[in-house]
Write a protein that holds these residues in place. Structure first.
Motif, PDB file in Angstrom:
ATOM      1  N   LEU A   5       0.844  -1.189   0.000  1.00 25.46           N
ATOM      2  CA  LEU A   5       0.000   0.000   0.000  1.00 25.46           C
ATOM      3  C   LEU A   5       0.877   1.235   0.000  1.00 25.46           C
ATOM      4  CD1 LEU A   5      -2.850   1.158   0.057  1.00 25.46           C
ATOM      5  CD2 LEU A   5      -2.720   1.127   2.558  1.00 25.46           C
ATOM      6  N   GLU A   6       0.853   1.961  -1.120  1.00 31.22           N
ATOM      7  CA  GLU A   6       1.634   3.193  -1.241  1.00 31.22           C
ATOM      8  C   GLU A   6       0.842   4.389  -0.723  1.00 31.22           C
ATOM      9  OE1 GLU A   6       2.435   0.742  -5.100  1.00 31.22           O
ATOM     10  OE2 GLU A   6       0.732   1.307  -3.842  1.00 31.22           O
ATOM     11  N   SER A   7       1.589   5.382  -0.281  1.00 31.93           N
ATOM     12  CA  SER A   7       0.987   6.644   0.126  1.00 31.93           C
ATOM     13  C   SER A   7       2.023   7.746  -0.032  1.00 31.93           C
ATOM     14  CB  SER A   7       0.505   6.574   1.580  1.00 31.93           C
ATOM     15  OG  SER A   7       1.589   6.297   2.440  1.00 31.93           O
ATOM     16  N   GLY A   8       1.559   8.976   0.092  1.00 36.56           N
ATOM     17  CA  GLY A   8       2.471  10.102   0.078  1.00 36.56           C
ATOM     18  C   GLY A   8       2.518  10.898  -1.206  1.00 36.56           C
ATOM     19  N   GLY A   9       1.820  10.428  -2.232  1.00 34.42           N
ATOM     20  CA  GLY A   9       1.807  11.176  -3.480  1.00 34.42           C
ATOM     21  C   GLY A   9       1.028  12.475  -3.353  1.00 34.42           C
ATOM     22  N   GLY A  10       1.157  13.317  -4.368  1.00 34.69           N
ATOM     23  CA  GLY A  10       0.425  14.578  -4.360  1.00 34.69           C
ATOM     24  C   GLY A  10       1.008  15.546  -5.358  1.00 34.69           C
ATOM     25  N   LEU A  11       0.559  16.784  -5.246  1.00 34.84           N
ATOM     26  CA  LEU A  11       1.012  17.854  -6.132  1.00 34.84           C
ATOM     27  C   LEU A  11       2.162  18.605  -5.470  1.00 34.84           C
ATOM     28  CD1 LEU A  11       0.624  19.696  -8.637  1.00 34.84           C
ATOM     29  CD2 LEU A  11      -1.054  20.982  -7.274  1.00 34.84           C
ATOM     30  N   VAL A  12       3.239  18.779  -6.195  1.00 39.55           N
ATOM     31  CA  VAL A  12       4.404  19.481  -5.669  1.00 39.55           C
ATOM     32  C   VAL A  12       4.974  20.365  -6.766  1.00 39.55           C
ATOM     33  CG1 VAL A  12       5.950  17.548  -6.230  1.00 39.55           C
ATOM     34  CG2 VAL A  12       6.611  19.177  -4.449  1.00 39.55           C
ATOM     35  N   GLN A  13       5.548  21.484  -6.384  1.00 40.43           N
ATOM     36  CA  GLN A  13       6.133  22.410  -7.355  1.00 40.43           C
ATOM     37  C   GLN A  13       7.494  21.897  -7.823  1.00 40.43           C
ATOM     38  OE1 GLN A  13       6.244  26.319  -5.575  1.00 40.43           O
ATOM     39  NE2 GLN A  13       4.146  26.747  -6.231  1.00 40.43           N
ATOM     40  N   PRO A  14       7.876  22.278  -9.029  1.00 40.24           N
ATOM     41  CA  PRO A  14       9.230  21.917  -9.494  1.00 40.24           C
ATOM     42  C   PRO A  14      10.278  22.386  -8.495  1.00 40.24           C
ATOM     43  CG  PRO A  14       7.931  22.792 -11.300  1.00 40.24           C
ATOM     44  CD  PRO A  14       7.099  22.992 -10.055  1.00 40.24           C
ATOM     45  N   GLY A  15      11.246  21.517  -8.242  1.00 40.19           N
ATOM     46  CA  GLY A  15      12.264  21.811  -7.249  1.00 40.19           C
ATOM     47  C   GLY A  15      11.909  21.368  -5.851  1.00 40.19           C
ATOM     48  N   GLY A  16      10.679  20.955  -5.661  1.00 41.95           N
ATOM     49  CA  GLY A  16      10.205  20.554  -4.339  1.00 41.95           C
ATOM     50  C   GLY A  16      10.563  19.123  -3.989  1.00 41.95           C
ATOM     51  N   SER A  17      10.085  18.686  -2.824  1.00 37.48           N
ATOM     52  CA  SER A  17      10.379  17.356  -2.300  1.00 37.48           C
ATOM     53  C   SER A  17       9.099  16.661  -1.884  1.00 37.48           C
ATOM     54  CB  SER A  17      11.308  17.457  -1.082  1.00 37.48           C
ATOM     55  OG  SER A  17      12.545  18.024  -1.414  1.00 37.48           O
ATOM     56  N   LEU A  18       9.202  15.345  -1.874  1.00 39.37           N
ATOM     57  CA  LEU A  18       8.074  14.514  -1.470  1.00 39.37           C
ATOM     58  C   LEU A  18       8.648  13.192  -0.969  1.00 39.37           C
ATOM     59  CD1 LEU A  18       5.040  15.261  -1.736  1.00 39.37           C
ATOM     60  CD2 LEU A  18       4.995  13.931  -3.863  1.00 39.37           C
ATOM     61  N   ARG A  19       7.993  12.597   0.013  1.00 39.87           N
ATOM     62  CA  ARG A  19       8.408  11.270   0.463  1.00 39.87           C
ATOM     63  C   ARG A  19       7.256  10.291   0.297  1.00 39.87           C
ATOM     64  NH1 ARG A  19      10.473   8.833   6.288  1.00 39.87           N
ATOM     65  NH2 ARG A  19       8.232   8.966   6.773  1.00 39.87           N
TER      66      ARG A  19
END
Lengths: 120, 107
Positions: A5-19
């Motif tokens: 089960l994946e989670s943590g996706g979303g909308l992020v600006q260029p140059g940004g970070s996500l886990r």
């Protein structure tokens, strides 16, 4: 039954970070290599990264090397993908995948995926 | 990096017909080739690994062959649920790569 089960996706600006996270069950997580594969909308599959069961060995596609970091917490049965310096071309569904003993890079179990959108 | 080239890009067939999909590697991958099926809106499913071994639960109408640089996935008689996109993938060395896919569509 293997469940991912994946989670943590979303909308992020260029140059940004996500886990991203992937929680696993139904198999012995701590001895299993785990992989991230991505798929842009309407496009094919692209291998992103693989980590060994103990976490001591990691592998990355050239397209993400130096920007993405794969890790795992075997006490929590959880796989992570830290994504930094995100680009528009990283926009995709990210799947975590597991192979049941055939090879660390043949995958017979896939999560449903989490969508990452990189856009301003 | 090993490049996998699949052909044709699209295969238009009717249920009951035989489907033959090709995957060619830019250099030898020995027998370390897998095939996946992806239906619209679904996750990939492993069909074949090591060129010719069916994964658990895969029907016998799916078969794989080949070694070195040329591989074939054959669906002996298409069922309605077989219309999908098929990808080949090698595990010969790092990085593992996928072909661009072959879409099997209803004629």
């Amino acid at each position: 039954e293997v469940q991912l089960l994946e989670s943590g996706g979303g909308l992020v600006q260029p140059g940004g970070s996500l886990r991203l996270s992937c929680t696993a069950s139904g198999f012995t997580f701590s001895t299993s290599a785990m992989t991230w594969v991505r798929q842009a909308t309407g496009k094919g599959l692209e291998w992103v990264s693989t980590i060994s069961g103990g976490g001591g060995s990691t592998y990355y596609a050239d397209s993400v090397k130096g920007r993405f970091t794969v890790s795992r917490d075997n006490s929590r049965n959880t796989l992570y993908l830290q994504m930094n310096s995100l680009r528009a071309e990283d926009t995709a569904i990210y799947y975590c995948a597991h192979g049941s003993g055939i090879s660390m890079i043949v995958w017979d179990s896939w999560g449903q995926g989490t969508l990452v959108t990189v856009s301003s | 990096e090993i490049v996998l080239t699949q052909s044709p890009a699209t295969l238009s067939l009717s249920p009951g017909e035989r489907a033959t999909l090709s995957c060619r590697a830019s250099q030898s991958v020995s027998s370390y080739l897998a095939w996946y099926q992806q239906k619209s809106g679904q996750v990939p499913r492993l069909l074949i690994y090591d060129a010719s071994t069916r994964a658990t639960g895969i029907p016998a109408r799916f078969s794989g062959s080949g070694s070195g640089t040329d591989f074939t996935l054959t669906i002996s008689s298409l069922e309605p649920e077989d219309f999908a996109v098929y990808y080949c993938q090698h595990r010969s060395n790092w990085p593992p790569t996928f072909g661009q896919g072959t879409k099997v569509e209803i004629k």
